[in-house]
Design an enzyme around this catalytic site. Structure first.
Site: not given
Length: 337
Positions: A126, A172, A208, A232, A236
């Protein structure tokens, strides 16, 4: 507490409906709070050429606290436009996005879900460093030790306050070992410094698998801490359990300032029709009351009133009906104290 001031930034679309509703509830609960309105968002950019005027930033810096409603953003490049919420986060040093998720009042069967996603708010993909050359586009991802340490400290403190005392570091590092490895190691360093007595149960999950586990077994989590993009997406996803994005609150925290922000977008398809659920804006205010102003009792009262109202009238009842129900619920509680 006297002299408390809140800057309200309705933004775009339904922000102009849910923010006034939340302000009405705030006045019912804390009538001494001074409220000042400011402008930001896509409509502001179209009118003035900037998505966040300097005057708005000055007001928030002076007050120290703000409520941001919603913002529309183009999905294509617009010369001179910068995301209003990203601009506010960076300009005000709001490096932590905190999103609690509790089971929705109408979730069937009931489930004991009480988790918090803590997202690093300033870095990762971002940072907005993108380059296109012909048929190839490259985006830079930035992870620093400093930012990872400070988000680790916030996450550790929240985990120490959480009933589960669990903290999960999401990364990750098996695929991007340098950047995610730096995030993971820095967060763990910060956690060890905050949790000197080793009270917390700290583990790690690949992003994941964390997503899968949030779907299958959300009760297993306490506090999750993640880099910007992962946080983010995961927050959600987790919002499903609290009733969806329309019911999800959040707060952006820094060392000095705080900005409460319902997670939903500007929802232009229902804007102006009185259908927007203001619960997320109200619950975001509760996070501000508790996390920035230290008003735990008032925050608890507000959250309880919102839950009672939603059980009574339902989340589809419309802005005015829900707002009235919350104010009435607050009135019954405060009059009995």
């Amino acid at each position: 507490m006297t002299g408390r001031e809140l800057v309200v930034i309705p933004g775009d679309g339904i922000g102009r409906e849910v923010v006034p509703a939340a302000v009405r509830v705030l006045h019912a609960l804390c009538p001494e709070t001074r409220v000042v309105e400011a402008d930001a968002g896509w409509d502001c950019f179209q009118a003035t050429g900037t998505s966040v005027p300097e005057a708005t930033l000055d007001l928030v810096r002076q007050a120290g606290a703000a409520l941001f409603g919603a913002v529309s953003s183009p999905s294509y490049p617009v010369k001179g436009y910068k995301s209003a919420i990203l601009t506010l986060r960076r300009a005000l040093g709001l490096y932590a996005n905190v999103r609690p998720v509790r089971a929705a009042v109408d979730l069937q069967p009931p489930r004991a879900i009480d988790l918090v996603v803590v997202r690093e708010n300033t870095e990762g993909l971002y940072v907005g460093r993108e380059l296109r050359a012909g048929d190839q586009a490259v985006a830079e991802r930035v992870i620093t030790r400093e930012a990872s340490l400070r988000i680790g400290r916030i996450a550790a403190r929240l985990a120490l306050q959480h009933p589960s005392r669990k903290l999960t570091v999401v990364h990750k590092a098996n695929v991007v070992p340098l950047s995610d490895g730096l995030f993971r190691d820095s967060v763990r360093e910060a956690v060890n410094a905050v949790d000197e007595n080793q009270v917390l149960q700290v583990d790690e999950l690949l992003v994941d698998y964390a997503a899968l586990k949030l779907v299958q077994q959300p009760e297993a989590f306490g506090v999750l801490v993640a880099p910007n993009l992962y946080g983010d997406i995961l927050s959600d996803l987790a919002a499903h359990w609290c009733g969806g994005l329309g019911a999800a609150p959040s707060i952006n925290l820094g060392d000095v300032h705080a900005l409460a922000e319902p997670v939903h977008g500007s929802a232009p398809d229902i804007a102006g029709r009185g259908r927007a659920n203001p619960a997320a804006a109200m619950l975001s205010l509760a996070l501000l009351l508790r996390g920035h102003w230290g008003m735990r009792e008032e925050a608890d009262l507000l959250e309880d009133a919102v839950a009672f109202a939603l059980r009574s009238v339902g989340g589809d009842a419309g802005t005015e009906v829900i707002t009235t129900a919350v104010i009435e619920a607050l009135g019954r509680v405060t009059s009995s104290v």
